[in-house]
Design a protein around this motif. Structure first.
Motif, PDB file in Angstrom:
ATOM      1  N   ASN A  19       3.940  -5.510   1.196  1.00  0.00           N
ATOM      2  CA  ASN A  19       3.178  -5.750  -0.156  1.00  0.00           C
ATOM      3  C   ASN A  19       3.266  -7.264  -0.328  1.00  0.00           C
ATOM      4  N   VAL A  23       0.623 -11.358  -1.745  1.00  0.00           N
ATOM      5  CA  VAL A  23       0.885 -12.253  -2.702  1.00  0.00           C
ATOM      6  C   VAL A  23       1.060 -13.754  -1.974  1.00  0.00           C
ATOM      7  N   ARG A  26      -2.190 -14.898  -0.956  1.00  0.00           N
ATOM      8  CA  ARG A  26      -3.025 -15.515  -1.847  1.00  0.00           C
ATOM      9  C   ARG A  26      -2.601 -17.093  -2.405  1.00  0.00           C
ATOM     10  N   THR A  48      -9.690 -14.530  -4.693  1.00  0.00           N
ATOM     11  CA  THR A  48      -9.836 -13.156  -4.904  1.00  0.00           C
ATOM     12  C   THR A  48     -10.411 -12.288  -3.596  1.00  0.00           C
ATOM     13  N   GLU A  52      -8.505  -9.287  -1.540  1.00  0.00           N
ATOM     14  CA  GLU A  52      -9.123  -8.106  -1.098  1.00  0.00           C
ATOM     15  C   GLU A  52      -8.876  -7.925   0.298  1.00  0.00           C
TER      16      GLU A  52
ATOM     17  N   ASP B  21       2.522 -13.841 -10.394  1.00  0.00           N
ATOM     18  CA  ASP B  21       1.320 -13.151  -9.208  1.00  0.00           C
ATOM     19  C   ASP B  21       1.826 -11.793  -9.063  1.00  0.00           C
ATOM     20  N   LEU B  22       1.053 -10.844  -9.393  1.00  0.00           N
ATOM     21  CA  LEU B  22       1.578  -9.460  -9.330  1.00  0.00           C
ATOM     22  C   LEU B  22       1.447  -8.841  -7.736  1.00  0.00           C
ATOM     23  N   GLU B  23       2.586  -8.314  -7.563  1.00  0.00           N
ATOM     24  CA  GLU B  23       2.567  -7.412  -6.247  1.00  0.00           C
ATOM     25  C   GLU B  23       2.150  -6.092  -6.573  1.00  0.00           C
ATOM     26  N   ASP B  24       1.442  -5.399  -5.527  1.00  0.00           N
ATOM     27  CA  ASP B  24       1.032  -4.154  -5.969  1.00  0.00           C
ATOM     28  C   ASP B  24       1.779  -3.111  -6.491  1.00  0.00           C
ATOM     29  N   GLU B  54      -4.451 -15.844 -12.809  1.00  0.00           N
ATOM     30  CA  GLU B  54      -5.532 -16.587 -12.011  1.00  0.00           C
ATOM     31  C   GLU B  54      -6.582 -15.723 -11.316  1.00  0.00           C
ATOM     32  N   ILE B  55      -5.768 -14.583 -11.002  1.00  0.00           N
ATOM     33  CA  ILE B  55      -6.579 -13.839  -9.965  1.00  0.00           C
ATOM     34  C   ILE B  55      -6.562 -12.441 -10.575  1.00  0.00           C
ATOM     35  N   VAL B  56      -7.776 -11.711 -10.792  1.00  0.00           N
ATOM     36  CA  VAL B  56      -7.879 -10.205 -10.727  1.00  0.00           C
ATOM     37  C   VAL B  56      -8.553  -9.658  -9.845  1.00  0.00           C
ATOM     38  N   ASP B  57      -7.993  -9.148  -8.831  1.00  0.00           N
ATOM     39  CA  ASP B  57      -8.823  -8.408  -7.740  1.00  0.00           C
ATOM     40  C   ASP B  57      -9.088  -6.849  -8.135  1.00  0.00           C
TER      41      ASP B  57
END
Lengths: 140, 124
Positions: A19, A23, A26, A48, A52, B21-24, B54-57
């Motif tokens: 996981n 990050v 990115r 983004t 994905e 920055d968020l991890e799932d 900064e990022i919203v996926d």
């Protein structure tokens, strides 16, 4: 990908096995997008899209790696990222690129959405042989 | 060990400000933490501040929509505040319009929106 890496630039590799690698992928891509001087909106779109695809590599491809860096063609600069896995591959490409279609538990926006966010999108896959997705965003 | 995003309380509103920055897995933990705290602290509203994001996926976007749905079932309203313009543009192009999620430009407007929603409910 049929776009050459920029002269003197060595693409960086980031493994995608867990996981927090999504990050890291990115963050690596963000660095390259800034180096390429993309506008803020274009940076956001590219990062983004990479997010994905990195998640796809992990979830559907069973892990793999990403290479990213600057590219150059006809005097234009851009940023590119290549995601490679040796997972099950995609049997029906057209279906996989349809909005809302998913083989897993996602929204089905990963591939189709990522394609809309970039300037060039290459998908190379075969059932049983793995998947390689490459994306490019050109600096304007 | 996955990080957890702190959940603060102001009156009957829970406030979450996402700064990393968020991890799932962190995203999934936040969903559970919020559901639990809405009930245990009898919250009527949830504000999620994404000013620093900064990022919203699609994964994070779906999380925002899911939290809004969960909190609605638990009798609380959710407002997402501080979305950057580049994030909004990217989300729409990605195909996620977050139809069921209420938004406000900043924290102050978000709190005002929740107060109005609460006043409307009380009058009924």
């Amino acid at each position: 990908m049929n776009v050459p890496w920029a002269a003197g630039q060595v693409p960086r590799t980031q493994g995608i096995a867990q996981n927090d690698d999504v990050v890291r992928a990115r963050q690596q891509v963000r660095g390259h997008a800034q180096q390429c001087k993309l506008s803020l909106v274009d940076q956001t779109k590219f990062i983004t899209a990479a997010s994905e695809l990195a998640r796809n590599t992990l979830v559907y491809g069973g892990g793999g790696e990403m290479r990213s860096g600057l590219v150059e063609r006809d005097g234009r600069r851009g940023v590119a990222a290549v995601f490679e896995d040796s997972g099950p591959g995609i049997p029906d490409i057209e279906l996989a690129l349809t909005d809302g279609w998913t083989s897993g538990g996602g929204l089905g926006l990963g591939l189709s959405g990522a394609r809309r966010l970039v300037d060039e999108f290459f998908l190379d896959t075969e059932a049983g042989r793995g998947t390689t997705v490459s994306i490019v965003k050109w600096s304007r | 060990m996955t990080e957890r995003v702190p959940v603060l309380r102001i009156g009957d509103v829970l406030l979450v400000s996402i700064q990393v920055d968020l991890e799932d897995q962190t995203v999934l933990n936040l969903q559970e933490d919020l559901a639990e705290q809405i009930v245990s602290r009898a919250a009527r509203g949830v504000v999620i501040d994404i000013t620093a994001v900064e990022i919203v996926d699609s994964f994070v976007g779906r999380m925002l929509a899911t939290i809004a749905s969960i909190s609605r079932l638990l009798d609380a309203e959710t407002v997402v505040v501080g979305m950057r313009p580049a994030v909004a543009i990217t989300l729409v192009e990605l195909g996620l319009s977050l139809g069921g999620v209420r938004t406000a430009l900043d924290l102050e407007k978000g709190l005002a929106l929740l107060r109005r929603a609460a006043a409307d409910t009380d009058r009924r």
